[in-house]
Scaffold this active site. Structure first.
Site, PDB file in Angstrom:
ATOM      1  N   GLN A  82       5.337 -47.395  -4.921  1.00  0.00           N
ATOM      2  CA  GLN A  82       6.016 -47.179  -6.209  1.00  0.00           C
ATOM      3  C   GLN A  82       6.083 -45.688  -6.491  1.00  0.00           C
ATOM      4  O   GLN A  82       5.063 -45.046  -6.744  1.00  0.00           O
ATOM      5  CB  GLN A  82       5.274 -47.909  -7.337  1.00  0.00           C
ATOM      6  N   HIS A 142      10.188 -50.992 -12.970  1.00  0.00           N
ATOM      7  CA  HIS A 142      11.626 -51.143 -12.685  1.00  0.00           C
ATOM      8  C   HIS A 142      11.825 -52.186 -11.604  1.00  0.00           C
ATOM      9  O   HIS A 142      10.974 -52.360 -10.734  1.00  0.00           O
ATOM     10  CB  HIS A 142      12.262 -49.814 -12.266  1.00  0.00           C
TER      11      HIS A 142
HETATM   12  P1  5GP Z   1      10.300 -47.007  -6.443  1.00  0.00           P
HETATM   13  O1  5GP Z   1      10.030 -46.406  -5.101  1.00  0.00           O
HETATM   14  O2  5GP Z   1       9.409 -46.439  -7.511  1.00  0.00           O
HETATM   15  O3  5GP Z   1      10.333 -48.497  -6.427  1.00  0.00           O
HETATM   16  O4  5GP Z   1      11.791 -46.609  -6.771  1.00  0.00           O
HETATM   17  C1  5GP Z   1      12.140 -45.543  -7.582  1.00  0.00           C
HETATM   18  C2  5GP Z   1      13.642 -45.425  -7.511  1.00  0.00           C
HETATM   19  O5  5GP Z   1      14.076 -44.556  -8.545  1.00  0.00           O
HETATM   20  C3  5GP Z   1      14.147 -44.849  -6.182  1.00  0.00           C
HETATM   21  O6  5GP Z   1      15.050 -45.775  -5.596  1.00  0.00           O
HETATM   22  C4  5GP Z   1      14.841 -43.555  -6.598  1.00  0.00           C
HETATM   23  O7  5GP Z   1      16.017 -43.299  -5.862  1.00  0.00           O
HETATM   24  C5  5GP Z   1      15.134 -43.776  -8.067  1.00  0.00           C
HETATM   25  N1  5GP Z   1      15.129 -42.568  -8.868  1.00  0.00           N
HETATM   26  C6  5GP Z   1      14.155 -41.614  -8.899  1.00  0.00           C
HETATM   27  N2  5GP Z   1      14.472 -40.660  -9.780  1.00  0.00           N
HETATM   28  C7  5GP Z   1      15.670 -41.005 -10.310  1.00  0.00           C
HETATM   29  C8  5GP Z   1      16.525 -40.390 -11.286  1.00  0.00           C
HETATM   30  O8  5GP Z   1      16.239 -39.338 -11.838  1.00  0.00           O
HETATM   31  N3  5GP Z   1      17.685 -41.042 -11.578  1.00  0.00           N
HETATM   32  C9  5GP Z   1      18.025 -42.215 -10.980  1.00  0.00           C
HETATM   33  N4  5GP Z   1      19.198 -42.767 -11.348  1.00  0.00           N
HETATM   34  N5  5GP Z   1      17.245 -42.830 -10.080  1.00  0.00           N
HETATM   35  C10 5GP Z   1      16.085 -42.233  -9.744  1.00  0.00           C
END
Ligand code: 5GP
Ligand code: ZN
Length: 131
Positions: A92, A98
């Site tokens: 994460q 999310h």
């Molecule tokens: P995780 O790895 O936490 O499940 O996913 C986080 C997601 O958030 C990633 O797919 C990454 O591309 C997205 N993300 C990170 N920072 C931002 C941002 O500032 N704006 C948007 N639209 N997506 C983001």
């Protein structure tokens, strides 16, 4: 006040390409998409992960994906499937709950790649799980 990146997106201190929003949730395009139209849905009230979010909000998020977002992806992008995924702890990146809403298309070749050679034998795993 939480100062995480998704809280800043909610407060519009950081811009996002939002496709749906109401008083409880926001849905916007992931900046690093895995397929066309790859989205994130987040609760407006900061909470870290699956184990801290209240079940009522969790249910609401699933309803929004099911009843509002997927129909849009079918209609607007001709999606032929949907993969939802959600990371907690290891894996994460953003510590604000999310769900990844990843529309699927015939032949999109989406893969979850990892080094399979480091995995334990499946029989060993089965034994551990059932002993
Ligand atoms: P995780 O790895 O936490 O499940 O996913 C986080 C997601 O958030 C990633 O797919 C990454 O591309 C997205 N993300 C990170 N920072 C931002 C941002 O500032 N704006 C948007 N639209 N997506 C983001
Ligand atoms: Zn937050």
């Amino acid at each position: 006040m939480e100062e995480c990146i998704f809280c800043k997106i909610i407060k519009e201190e950081i811009p996002s390409k939002t496709i749906y929003e109401d008083e409880r949730v926001k849905v916007f395009l992931d900046i690093n998409p895995n397929t066309n139209g790859d989205l994130l849905i987040i609760p407006k009230k900061h909470t870290e992960n699956l184990f801290t979010i209240d079940n009522n909000t969790l249910n609401y998020i699933l309803e929004i994906i099911k009843d509002k977002i997927y129909p849009i992806l079918i209609k607007k992008l001709n999606a032929t499937g949907l993969t939802i995924s959600q990371n907690n702890g290891t894996g994460q990146e953003v510590k604000h709950f999310h769900i990844h809403i990843t529309p699927r298309y015939e032949e999109d070749h989406l893969q979850f790649t990892s080094d399979k050679s480091i995995l334990k034998n499946i029989d060993e795993i089965y034994n551990i799980l059932t002993k």
